[in-house]
Design an enzyme around this catalytic site. Structure first.
Site, PDB file in Angstrom:
ATOM      1  N   HIS A  72       0.870  -1.180   0.000  1.00 57.53           N
ATOM      2  CA  HIS A  72       0.000   0.000   0.000  1.00 57.53           C
ATOM      3  C   HIS A  72       0.912   1.237   0.000  1.00 57.53           C
ATOM      4  CE1 HIS A  72      -2.835   2.937   1.759  1.00 57.53           C
ATOM      5  NE2 HIS A  72      -3.806   2.097   1.463  1.00 57.53           N
TER       6      HIS A  72
ATOM      7  N   ASP B 215       3.168  -4.622   8.279  1.00 59.34           N
ATOM      8  CA  ASP B 215       1.954  -3.826   8.095  1.00 59.34           C
ATOM      9  C   ASP B 215       0.772  -4.785   8.243  1.00 59.34           C
ATOM     10  OD1 ASP B 215      -0.290  -2.559   7.165  1.00 59.34           O
ATOM     11  OD2 ASP B 215       0.657  -1.701   5.380  1.00 59.34           O
TER      12      ASP B 215
ATOM     13  N   GLN C 192      -4.311  -5.287   7.033  1.00 59.34           N
ATOM     14  CA  GLN C 192      -5.283  -6.242   6.475  1.00 59.34           C
ATOM     15  C   GLN C 192      -5.207  -7.618   7.127  1.00 59.34           C
ATOM     16  OE1 GLN C 192      -7.649  -5.309   4.578  1.00 59.34           O
ATOM     17  NE2 GLN C 192      -6.891  -3.363   3.788  1.00 59.34           N
TER      18      GLN C 192
ATOM     19  N   LYS D 100     -10.465  -0.581  10.523  1.00 59.69           N
ATOM     20  CA  LYS D 100     -10.648  -1.793   9.695  1.00 59.69           C
ATOM     21  C   LYS D 100     -11.001  -2.989  10.581  1.00 59.69           C
ATOM     22  CE  LYS D 100      -7.181  -0.243   6.349  1.00 59.69           C
ATOM     23  NZ  LYS D 100      -7.919   0.169   5.156  1.00 59.69           N
TER      24      LYS D 100
ATOM     25  N   CYS E 233      -4.702   2.266  -3.777  1.00 63.72           N
ATOM     26  CA  CYS E 233      -3.501   2.840  -3.129  1.00 63.72           C
ATOM     27  C   CYS E 233      -2.316   1.895  -3.215  1.00 63.72           C
ATOM     28  CB  CYS E 233      -3.763   3.203  -1.669  1.00 63.72           C
ATOM     29  SG  CYS E 233      -4.944   4.515  -1.465  1.00 63.72           S
TER      30      CYS E 233
HETATM   31  N1  PLP Z   1      -1.593  -0.680   4.682  1.00 67.21           N
HETATM   32  C1  PLP Z   1      -2.512  -1.497   4.121  1.00 67.21           C
HETATM   33  C2  PLP Z   1      -2.105  -2.880   3.722  1.00 67.21           C
HETATM   34  C3  PLP Z   1      -3.813  -1.045   3.922  1.00 67.21           C
HETATM   35  O1  PLP Z   1      -4.713  -1.852   3.355  1.00 67.21           O
HETATM   36  C4  PLP Z   1      -4.155   0.272   4.320  1.00 67.21           C
HETATM   37  C5  PLP Z   1      -5.498   0.799   4.070  1.00 67.21           C
HETATM   38  O2  PLP Z   1      -6.236   0.338   3.230  1.00 67.21           O
HETATM   39  C6  PLP Z   1      -3.180   1.063   4.917  1.00 67.21           C
HETATM   40  C7  PLP Z   1      -1.914   0.554   5.079  1.00 67.21           C
HETATM   41  C8  PLP Z   1      -3.485   2.450   5.386  1.00 67.21           C
HETATM   42  O3  PLP Z   1      -4.395   2.415   6.436  1.00 67.21           O
HETATM   43  P1  PLP Z   1      -5.012   3.761   7.024  1.00 67.21           P
HETATM   44  O4  PLP Z   1      -5.598   4.504   5.863  1.00 67.21           O
HETATM   45  O5  PLP Z   1      -6.036   3.279   8.000  1.00 67.21           O
HETATM   46  O6  PLP Z   1      -3.903   4.505   7.683  1.00 67.21           O
END
Ligand code: PLP
Length: 404
Positions: A117, A194, A197, A220, A362
């Site tokens: 992401h 990270d 998910q 999430k 993203c």
């Molecule tokens: N990393 C991953 C794998 C994600 O799916 C997301 C959001 O979809 C993020 C980071 C960013 O999360 P946030 O927008 O809640 O900071």
């Protein structure tokens, strides 16, 4: 799973009952989480850590209780290792700054993967620009899995950190993080996972994984927006400098200089989101009452069922089909050789009350690698059921008939 706990699922969208399949973007909230927020502002709202008065002490106790609940949820050794942030993005930006100040110099290297992401790319690019360091990425194989042999070749004595997604937000594939951590640790390189998910969909135990850092978002995970977590091993958090200055993160402030507070407060400058942390704890309690076995089995079954239904439709291309996934499926629809634009599919699905996500999610480097303008992504939460999948498939077939 009690759908009735989620009032929003009764909403009508374009006159149809909502079919919500955009859980990877954000999950819906059960009533107890919303009640927790109303209760906080109705009964014990007060700034924490600073007051001797009753409300302040209650609010402080709730925030610290929430920290302990998060530590237990991810198997951390101590609640001192739990830093509350605004979310995954905020956690990674904080880590990139702190770690960059401590460890990264000109010519050093950071490794991410080819399916990250943007939140796990851009903060590292910014750090590399600041420090004249280099960002490397683990390439993907043809089946969109990580090329671990290539990863081994990337590790060297200039590598300062490896930061990878546990579960791809585009493909839903579960990454071999255990192996990545083991390989990086053989060279004494710390690893950040990270978990945006993964933490909502599977038990993640930081001590069993032996990761050095874990980041995730509350929203999430059936919790509210604006609250997230940066977990770090104590030995790392003790060494890292703070990323923000202000109230609460200090021990003493003099014109001659400032000494910093102990963990975890050193990393929580200003008034923290104590209502958010309490609501996040409530969400975690809600999940634990259902239990991981039931949630995981339910989501796995639903994902397999949906993939099977999709495969039966002519012209569907599922990405990373058949691989182990955590509640996410990405696909495109082809009319002969011609791609039907994912936005068109998403718009027609929306008109039939089905919420999915379309676009690059993203993760533009991954979408470029796949070589498409975007994908259609369905993602499941604990309240989805086979009726949602059936409604989605019927709406998709209708959309294809219109567009094809
Ligand atoms: N990393 C991953 C794998 C994600 O799916 C997301 C959001 O979809 C993020 C980071 C960013 O999360 P946030 O927008 O809640 O900071």
């Amino acid at each position: 799973m009690n759908r009735n706990d989620f009032p929003i699922l009764k909403e009508l969208v374009h006159g149809r009952e909502l079919v919500y399949l955009d859980n990877a973007a954000t999950s819906q909230k059960p009533q107890p989480v919303m009640d927790a927020i109303v209760e906080a502002y109705s009964h014990w709202n007060s700034n924490i850590h600073r007051g001797v008065h009753h409300l302040s002490q209650v609010a402080t106790m709730k925030h610290e209780e929430a920290r302990k609940a998060v530590a237990a949820f991810i198997g951390a050794e101590s609640s001192d290792e739990i830093i509350f942030t605004k979310g995954t993005t905020d956690s990674i930006n904080a880590l990139a700054f702190c770690l960059g100040e401590l460890l990264v110099h000109e010519g050093d290297e950071i490794i991410v993967s080819g399916l990250e992401h943007h939140s796990n790319i851009v903060p590292w690019q910014m750090l590399c620009e600041r420090k004249k360091a280099v960002l490397r990425h683990i390439p993907l194989r043809d089946d969109l899995s990580l090329d671990i042999e290539a990863f081994k070749g990337l590790l060297n004595d200039k590598t300062r950190l490896v930061s990878v997604a546990h579960v791809s937000n585009v493909l839903g594939t579960i990454q071999p993080v255990e192996e990545i951590i083991r390989l990086a640790h053989e060279s004494n390189i710390p690893v950040c996972i990270d978990g945006a998910q993964s933490v909502p969909h599977m038990p993640v135990d930081v001590q069993a994984l032996n990761c050095d850092f874990l980041v995730f978002s509350g929203h999430k995970l059936y919790g509210p927006t604006g609250i997230g977590v940066l977990y770090g091993k104590r030995e790392w958090l003790e060494k890292l400098p703070p990323h923000e200055g202000g109230g609460e993160m200090i021990n003493h402030v003099r014109w001659s200089g400032t000494s910093y507070n102990e963990l975890p407060y050193k990393f929580e400058a200003g008034t923290p989101n104590y209502v958010g942390s309490w609501a996040l704890k409530t969400a975690m309690d809600y999940m634990q009452a259902i239990g991981w076995d039931a949630m995981e089995a339910h989501e796995q079954e639903l994902t397999a069922y949906c993939e099977q239904q999709l495969r039966a439709i002519d012209g569907i291309r599922i990405y990373a089909a058949g691989q182990r996934k955590a509640g996410v499926i990405s696909f495109n629809v082809y009319n002969g050789k011609e791609l039907i634009h994912p936005f068109d599919i998403g718009t027609l699905l929306d008109q039939q009350g089905v919420a999915v996500r379309t676009g690059h999610h993203c993760a533009e480097p991954l979408i470029d690698e796949i070589g498409v303008p975007g994908t259609v992504r369905v993602s499941f939460g604990l309240y989805n059921d086979r009726a949602d999948v059936d409604a989605f498939i019927a709406a998709l077939q209708k959309s294809i008939a219109i567009l094809g």
